[in-house]
Design a protein around this motif. Structure first.
Motif, PDB file in Angstrom:
ATOM      1  N   UNK A   1       0.851  -1.186   0.000  1.00  0.00           N
ATOM      2  CA  UNK A   1       0.000   0.000   0.000  1.00  0.00           C
ATOM      3  C   UNK A   1       0.891   1.241   0.000  1.00  0.00           C
ATOM      4  N   UNK A   2       0.266   2.384   0.271  1.00  0.00           N
ATOM      5  CA  UNK A   2       0.959   3.674   0.402  1.00  0.00           C
ATOM      6  C   UNK A   2       1.556   4.186  -0.900  1.00  0.00           C
ATOM      7  N   UNK A   3       1.234   3.557  -2.033  1.00  0.00           N
ATOM      8  CA  UNK A   3       1.538   4.143  -3.333  1.00  0.00           C
ATOM      9  C   UNK A   3       0.247   4.552  -4.033  1.00  0.00           C
ATOM     10  N   UNK A   4      -0.853   4.643  -3.278  1.00  0.00           N
ATOM     11  CA  UNK A   4      -2.124   5.041  -3.867  1.00  0.00           C
ATOM     12  C   UNK A   4      -2.499   4.136  -5.029  1.00  0.00           C
ATOM     13  N   UNK A   5      -3.005   4.746  -6.069  1.00  0.00           N
ATOM     14  CA  UNK A   5      -3.448   3.972  -7.230  1.00  0.00           C
ATOM     15  C   UNK A   5      -2.288   3.494  -8.098  1.00  0.00           C
ATOM     16  N   UNK A   6      -1.061   3.814  -7.712  1.00  0.00           N
ATOM     17  CA  UNK A   6       0.115   3.272  -8.397  1.00  0.00           C
ATOM     18  C   UNK A   6       0.575   1.966  -7.771  1.00  0.00           C
ATOM     19  N   UNK A   7      -0.143   1.479  -6.753  1.00  0.00           N
ATOM     20  CA  UNK A   7       0.290   0.298  -6.011  1.00  0.00           C
ATOM     21  C   UNK A   7       0.200  -0.984  -6.834  1.00  0.00           C
ATOM     22  N   UNK A   8      -0.698  -1.045  -7.803  1.00  0.00           N
ATOM     23  CA  UNK A   8      -0.812  -2.251  -8.623  1.00  0.00           C
ATOM     24  C   UNK A   8       0.472  -2.558  -9.372  1.00  0.00           C
ATOM     25  N   UNK A   9       1.087  -1.542  -9.944  1.00  0.00           N
ATOM     26  CA  UNK A   9       2.349  -1.748 -10.656  1.00  0.00           C
ATOM     27  C   UNK A   9       3.478  -2.073  -9.679  1.00  0.00           C
ATOM     28  N   UNK A  10       3.443  -1.450  -8.508  1.00  0.00           N
ATOM     29  CA  UNK A  10       4.418  -1.793  -7.467  1.00  0.00           C
ATOM     30  C   UNK A  10       4.298  -3.267  -7.084  1.00  0.00           C
ATOM     31  N   UNK A  11       3.069  -3.769  -6.980  1.00  0.00           N
ATOM     32  CA  UNK A  11       2.863  -5.165  -6.595  1.00  0.00           C
ATOM     33  C   UNK A  11       3.429  -6.124  -7.634  1.00  0.00           C
ATOM     34  N   UNK A  12       3.264  -5.810  -8.913  1.00  0.00           N
ATOM     35  CA  UNK A  12       3.832  -6.664  -9.965  1.00  0.00           C
ATOM     36  C   UNK A  12       5.354  -6.661  -9.881  1.00  0.00           C
ATOM     37  N   UNK A  13       5.942  -5.484  -9.677  1.00  0.00           N
ATOM     38  CA  UNK A  13       7.401  -5.412  -9.549  1.00  0.00           C
ATOM     39  C   UNK A  13       7.877  -6.188  -8.319  1.00  0.00           C
ATOM     40  N   UNK A  14       7.149  -6.070  -7.219  1.00  0.00           N
ATOM     41  CA  UNK A  14       7.494  -6.814  -6.001  1.00  0.00           C
ATOM     42  C   UNK A  14       7.406  -8.319  -6.245  1.00  0.00           C
ATOM     43  N   UNK A  15       6.344  -8.745  -6.925  1.00  0.00           N
ATOM     44  CA  UNK A  15       6.172 -10.169  -7.234  1.00  0.00           C
ATOM     45  C   UNK A  15       7.345 -10.686  -8.051  1.00  0.00           C
ATOM     46  N   UNK A  16       7.753  -9.918  -9.053  1.00  0.00           N
ATOM     47  CA  UNK A  16       8.871 -10.336  -9.896  1.00  0.00           C
ATOM     48  C   UNK A  16      10.169 -10.443  -9.121  1.00  0.00           C
ATOM     49  N   UNK A  17      10.400  -9.489  -8.215  1.00  0.00           N
ATOM     50  CA  UNK A  17      11.613  -9.512  -7.395  1.00  0.00           C
ATOM     51  C   UNK A  17      11.648 -10.751  -6.500  1.00  0.00           C
ATOM     52  N   UNK A  18      10.512 -11.073  -5.881  1.00  0.00           N
ATOM     53  CA  UNK A  18      10.445 -12.234  -4.994  1.00  0.00           C
ATOM     54  C   UNK A  18      10.598 -13.544  -5.762  1.00  0.00           C
ATOM     55  N   UNK A  19       9.981 -13.626  -6.930  1.00  0.00           N
ATOM     56  CA  UNK A  19      10.084 -14.852  -7.724  1.00  0.00           C
ATOM     57  C   UNK A  19      11.515 -15.074  -8.213  1.00  0.00           C
ATOM     58  N   UNK A  20      12.182 -14.009  -8.577  1.00  0.00           N
ATOM     59  CA  UNK A  20      13.578 -14.133  -9.013  1.00  0.00           C
ATOM     60  C   UNK A  20      14.443 -14.644  -7.862  1.00  0.00           C
TER      61      UNK A  20
END
Length: 309
Positions: A110-129
Motif C-alpha cells: 500500500x501507500x503508493x495510492x493507485x500506483x500500487x498495482x504496478x508496485x505489486x507486480x514489480x514486487x512479485x517479480x523480485x520475490x520470484x527471481x
C-alpha cells in the motif's frame, strides 16, 4: 524476466454519474464537469458484495490458475487505500483459503495510492527471481471497495469504481515481459494524502511533469523511447488529464487507451490491468509490441511499467 502469465477482471454493475449526484453531494456543475469534460459516465459499484467476493470472482476467471495452485508462492494484495475492510476481517486470507493456495505467503502492499498495482507486480517479480524456482508463480489482486465517503470520489478529479483484477505473475514467461519499471512519490513530510486546497494546487502543478519524467525513466530502463511504444494503458482518472499528457509525451491521443473511463470510473490500482484485458480482447496488442502501463495516486505517487506483449 518478470512476466504477466494471465490477467482477469471483475467489473460489477454500473450506476450513472447523475444517479450519484445526491449520494456524493455533487452540484449540477460538478456533474457536468465529470460527464461532459472528464468523460465519466458509468461507475462500477457492488454494494451487496464484499471485497473477498469480488476478488474471488476476478481470480475465478483465471483459467491458467486452475490446477496450478501449488505453484503459487505469493499472494499480494495491491491496495490503493490503506484500509479496505473493517478489523478483524481479512479479505486476503479469505481469498487464499477459498482458492486453495496452500503454499502461498500472503501480504499487502500500500501507500503508493493507485500506483500500487504496478508496485505489486514489480514486487512479485523480485520475490520470484529470488525464489529461484522457474515454475513459481505469484498472484496479484488489485482494486478496492469504496466503503467510506473519503474513498468514493476525489473532488474535481474522478469518481471511484469498484472493479477488481487478478494478475498471475511468472518469473520468466514467454510474453508480456516487464522491460522497465520506475516509481516515485513526491509526498508531504507528514504523510498526509488528503487533497486540501493547497495540496490540490501543488498536485495539479507537478502532475504532468512528474508523470512524464517517471514514464521516460521507465523507458530508459527498458532501453526504449516513446516512439517504440505501441499503446499506453493508463489509470482511468479522467479524459482531460490524458489529453494533456499526450501533448506532453508527444504522442497521438489515439495511442492512449481511454475507452474504459466512461464504462467503469477510476478503479484504483486495477485500471491498467482492466485496460490490458480490454485491449487484448479488442486485438490492440500484437505479439512483440512494446506497451506502457501508467498510474498515479493520492499522496503524489507515480509509476510506469514498460512491457513487451
Amino acid at each position: 524476466m518478470t512476466s504477466l502469465e494471465a490477467v482477469s477482471s471483475y467489473l460489477p454493475p454500473t450506476i450513472s454519474v447523475a444517479e450519484l449526484r445526491d449520494p456524493l453531494g455533487l452540484d449540477d456543475q460538478q456533474v457536468r464537469r465529470f460527464t461532459r469534460l472528464y468523460g465519466l459516465d458509468r461507475i462500477c459499484q457492488a454494494p451487496d458484495q464484499t471485497e473477498a467476493d469480488m476478488l474471488l470472482t476476478a481470480a475465478g476467471k483465471l483459467d491458467e490458475l486452475a490446477g496450478q495452485e501449488d505453484r503459487v508462492r505469493y499472494v499480494i494484495r495491491a491496495k490503493g487505500l490503506r484500509t479496505t475492510a473493517p478489523y478483524p476481517v481479512s479479505p486476503l486470507q479469505q481469498v487464499r483459503e477459498a482458492l486453495g493456495l496452500r503454499n502461498a505467503t500472503v501480504f499487502s502492499v500500500a501507500d503508493h495510492g493507485c500506483a500500487t498495482g504496478l508496485l505489486a507486480v514489480d514486487t512479485a517479480g523480485t520475490l520470484l527471481e529470488a525464489d529461484g524456482d522457474p515454475d513459481a508463480l505469484a498472484l496479484v489482486l488489485a482494486g478496492d471497495k469504496t466503503f467510506t465517503p473519503f474513498s468514493q470520489w476525489v473532488a474535481d478529479v474522478s469518481i471511484m469504481g469498484e472493479g477488481m483484477t487478478a494478475v498471475l505473475v511468472g518469473a520468466n514467461g514467454p510474453r508480456d515481459r516487464v522491460l522497465g519499471y520506475h516509481a516515485r512519490i513526491v509526498g508531504r513530510e507528514d504523510g498526509i494524502i488528503d487533497l486540501d486546497p493547497e495540496g490540490a494546487r501543488e498536485a495539479k502543478r507537478i502532475y504532468q511533469d512528474v508523470m512524464s519524467d517517471v514514464i521516460h525513466c521507465a523507458l530508459d530502463d527498458a532501453g526504449l523511447t516513446m516512439a517504440d511504444i505501441h499503446l499506453v494503458l493508463p489509470h482511468n482518472v479522467n479524459r482531460v488529464s490524458w489529453t494533456v499528457a499526450a501533448k506532453e509525451l508527444g504522442i497521438a491521443p489515439g495511442r492512449i487507451f481511454l475507452e474504459n473511463i466512461a464504462k467503469t470510473g477510476h478503479c484504483f490500482c486495477a485500471d491498467p490491468f482492466v485496460n490490458y484485458q480490454s485491449a487484448r480482447e479488442l486485438g490492440l496488442l500484437r505479439p512483440g509490441a512494446a506497451y506502457l502501463m501508467t498510474s498515479a495516486g493520492l499522496g503524489q505517487s507515480f509509476a510506469a511499467m514498460v512491457l513487451e506483449h
